[in-house]
Design an enzyme around this catalytic site. Structure first.
Site, mmCIF file in Angstrom:
data_model
loop_
_atom_site.group_PDB
_atom_site.id
_atom_site.type_symbol
_atom_site.label_atom_id
_atom_site.label_comp_id
_atom_site.label_asym_id
_atom_site.label_seq_id
_atom_site.Cartn_x
_atom_site.Cartn_y
_atom_site.Cartn_z
ATOM 1 N N ASP A 9 0.867 -1.188 0.000
ATOM 2 C CA ASP A 9 0.000 0.000 0.000
ATOM 3 C C ASP A 9 0.897 1.228 0.000
ATOM 4 O O ASP A 9 2.104 1.130 0.271
ATOM 5 C CB ASP A 9 -0.903 0.009 1.251
ATOM 6 C CG ASP A 9 -1.817 1.231 1.297
ATOM 7 O OD1 ASP A 9 -2.327 1.636 0.237
ATOM 8 O OD2 ASP A 9 -2.003 1.799 2.386
ATOM 9 N N SER A 10 0.282 2.387 -0.258
ATOM 10 C CA SER A 10 1.021 3.642 -0.202
ATOM 11 C C SER A 10 1.467 3.956 1.222
ATOM 12 O O SER A 10 2.152 4.946 1.435
ATOM 13 C CB SER A 10 0.128 4.773 -0.697
ATOM 14 O OG SER A 10 -1.003 4.878 0.150
ATOM 15 N N TYR A 41 -0.586 8.391 -2.574
ATOM 16 C CA TYR A 41 -0.593 8.064 -4.009
ATOM 17 C C TYR A 41 -1.756 8.808 -4.696
ATOM 18 O O TYR A 41 -1.715 9.046 -5.895
ATOM 19 C CB TYR A 41 -0.824 6.562 -4.237
ATOM 20 C CG TYR A 41 0.362 5.644 -4.030
ATOM 21 C CD1 TYR A 41 1.548 6.079 -3.445
ATOM 22 C CD2 TYR A 41 0.285 4.304 -4.444
ATOM 23 C CE1 TYR A 41 2.616 5.192 -3.273
ATOM 24 C CE2 TYR A 41 1.349 3.428 -4.276
ATOM 25 C CZ TYR A 41 2.508 3.871 -3.683
ATOM 26 O OH TYR A 41 3.553 3.003 -3.517
ATOM 27 N N CYS A 72 -4.514 -1.297 -2.033
ATOM 28 C CA CYS A 72 -4.653 0.146 -2.238
ATOM 29 C C CYS A 72 -5.594 0.349 -3.422
ATOM 30 O O CYS A 72 -5.315 -0.145 -4.522
ATOM 31 C CB CYS A 72 -3.264 0.716 -2.533
ATOM 32 S SG CYS A 72 -3.243 2.457 -2.978
ATOM 33 N N GLU A 150 -1.363 8.879 8.149
ATOM 34 C CA GLU A 150 0.077 8.540 8.112
ATOM 35 C C GLU A 150 0.835 9.249 9.246
ATOM 36 O O GLU A 150 1.889 8.793 9.679
ATOM 37 C CB GLU A 150 0.685 8.932 6.759
ATOM 38 C CG GLU A 150 0.239 8.039 5.596
ATOM 39 C CD GLU A 150 0.799 6.615 5.664
ATOM 40 O OE1 GLU A 150 1.973 6.445 6.029
ATOM 41 O OE2 GLU A 150 0.042 5.666 5.361
ATOM 42 N N CYS A 182 -10.943 3.586 0.093
ATOM 43 C CA CYS A 182 -9.495 3.706 0.323
ATOM 44 C C CYS A 182 -9.173 2.846 1.533
ATOM 45 O O CYS A 182 -9.919 2.856 2.527
ATOM 46 C CB CYS A 182 -9.154 5.174 0.597
ATOM 47 S SG CYS A 182 -7.465 5.451 1.186
ATOM 48 N N HIS A 184 -7.056 3.089 3.772
ATOM 49 C CA HIS A 184 -6.772 3.811 5.023
ATOM 50 C C HIS A 184 -8.070 4.093 5.807
ATOM 51 O O HIS A 184 -8.026 4.281 7.025
ATOM 52 C CB HIS A 184 -6.110 5.169 4.733
ATOM 53 C CG HIS A 184 -4.652 5.107 4.396
ATOM 54 N ND1 HIS A 184 -4.173 4.572 3.224
ATOM 55 C CD2 HIS A 184 -3.555 5.549 5.080
ATOM 56 C CE1 HIS A 184 -2.846 4.690 3.194
ATOM 57 N NE2 HIS A 184 -2.446 5.275 4.312
HETATM 58 N N1 DGL Z 1 -4.665 3.230 0.787
HETATM 59 C C1 DGL Z 1 -4.688 3.957 -0.461
HETATM 60 C C2 DGL Z 1 -5.979 3.634 -1.216
HETATM 61 O O1 DGL Z 1 -6.622 2.637 -0.910
HETATM 62 C C3 DGL Z 1 -4.416 5.383 -0.137
HETATM 63 C C4 DGL Z 1 -4.104 6.189 -1.312
HETATM 64 C C5 DGL Z 1 -3.172 7.333 -1.074
HETATM 65 O O2 DGL Z 1 -2.018 7.102 -0.712
HETATM 66 O O3 DGL Z 1 -3.598 8.445 -1.368
HETATM 67 O O4 DGL Z 1 -6.378 4.309 -2.130
#
Ligand code: DGL
Length: 258
Positions: A9-10, A41, A72, A150, A182, A184
C-alpha cells in the site's frame, strides 16, 4: 506452498486488508510493504502510480512472494492491469464496493469517499457505470485524510472536522450507504459512526479481498499447508512507530529504504 503472500500500500492503510487476510488465512506467511515515503498516491499521476506499483511489486517478487495483494484502491484502479500484463504471479486488487451499496440502497443515493486518483480512474468509472443505473452516486475526494492517518492523527479534532465537511453534502443528498474507497479509511469508522446518523451503513471491501485471496490461492494450489507458525513481516520506508501502533505492536516491523 510456504512462500509468502505479498501485500503493498502507499502506507499503513493496507494493514486493514492485512488484518482481514490474516484472520481468514492465519497459516499464511505474509510480507507487507508500507510505502509511506511516497504517500499519498491519491494525488499522483497515473504514470507515477504505475511506477511506484512496479517498484513495490519487484521488491515483493525478490522476496519470493507467490501472490500479490494490491492493498490500495488507488494503485489497483490505476496500475493493476499493467502489473497483470507484466508479471506471472496472481494479483488481487481492491476497488470501492459500489455494487453491494447500489444493490441495497433504499434511498437510491449512495456516497463514496475515495482518493482523487481512484475517483478519476477509468476502472472506477467502468464499475460505477455498470452498477449504478438509477442510483445517485455522491463522490467525495478525501483530500488530506491519508496524510493525517500517516501522521498518526486518526482520532484528532482536525480529522473530525474534515470528515464532517466531507459527509455534509452526502447527508444533504440523503445517502443510506457510505462506501469507503481507500484502505486507510476503515480506521475512520469510529469517528464516522459519531458523525453519521444510525441508518447510514458503512461498507468497505476488506473481507471481500481476503475471500478472493483465499479462493485464488486454492485455485492455483498455493495454500500453505505447513503447520509451522508463519511469519508476518512488515517493511516501512516511513515512521515505524505509527505502523507499529496501528498493528497493536504485535508484529515484526522493520525499517527499509525502498
Ligand atoms: N490506501 C490507499 C488507497 O486505498 C491510499 C491512497 C493514497 O495514498 O492516497 O487508495
Amino acid at each position: 506452498m510456504t512462500h509468502p503472500i505479498g501485500i503493498f500500500d502507499s502506507g499503513i492503510g493496507g494493514t486493514s486488508i492485512f488484518k482481514e487476510i490474516h484472520a481468514l488465512l492465519p497459516q499464511e506467511h505474509t510480507i507487507y510493504l508500507a510505502d509511506s515515503k511516497n504517500a499519498p498516491y491519491g494525488s499522483k499521476s497515473k504514470d507515477e502510480i504505475i511506477a511506484l506499483s512496479i517498484k513495490n511489486t519487484e521488491l515483493l517478487l525478490d522476496k519470493n512472494c507467490k501472490l500479490i495483494v494490491v492493498a490500495c484502491n488507488t494503485a489497483t484502479t490505476n496500475a493493476i492491469q499493467v502489473l497483470r500484463d507484466t508479471y506471472d504471479v496472481p494479483f488481487i486488487g481492491i476497488e470501492p464496493a459500489i455494487k453491494p451499496a447500489a444493490l441495497n440502497t433504499q434511498t437510491k443515493t449512495i456516497g463514496i469517499l475515495a482518493t482523487k486518483g481512484t475517483l478519476s480512474s477509468e476502472l472506477f468509472h467502468k464499475t460505477t457505470d455498470l452498477y449504478s443505473n438509477g442510483i445517485k452516486v455522491i463522490e467525495q475526494v478525501g483530500e488530506g485524510i491519508v496524510p493525517l492517518i500517516e501522521d498518526g492523527k486518526v482520532e484528532s479534532n482536525e480529522m473530525k472536522a474534515l470528515l464532517e465537511t466531507y459527509m455534509q453534502p452526502m447527508l444533504e443528498a440523503n445517502i443510506d450507504y457510505l462506501v469507503l474507497g481507500c484502505t486507510h479509511y476503515p480506521y475512520l469508522i469510529p469517528l464516522l459512526l459519531e458523525i453519521l446518523p444510525k441508518h447510514v451503513k458503512i461498507i468497505d471491501s476488506g473481507l471481500a479481498v481476503a475471500k478472493q485471496t483465499k479462493a485464488i490461492l486454492e485455485f492455483h494450489n498455493l495454500l500453505n499447508l505447513s503447520t509451522k507458525t508463519p511469519q508476518n513481516i512488515f517493511f516501512s520506508n516511513g515512521d515505524v512507530t505509527i505502523l507499529n501502533a496501528i498493528l497493536d505492536d504485535i508484529h515484526d516491523v522493520k525499517s527499509l529504504d525502498f
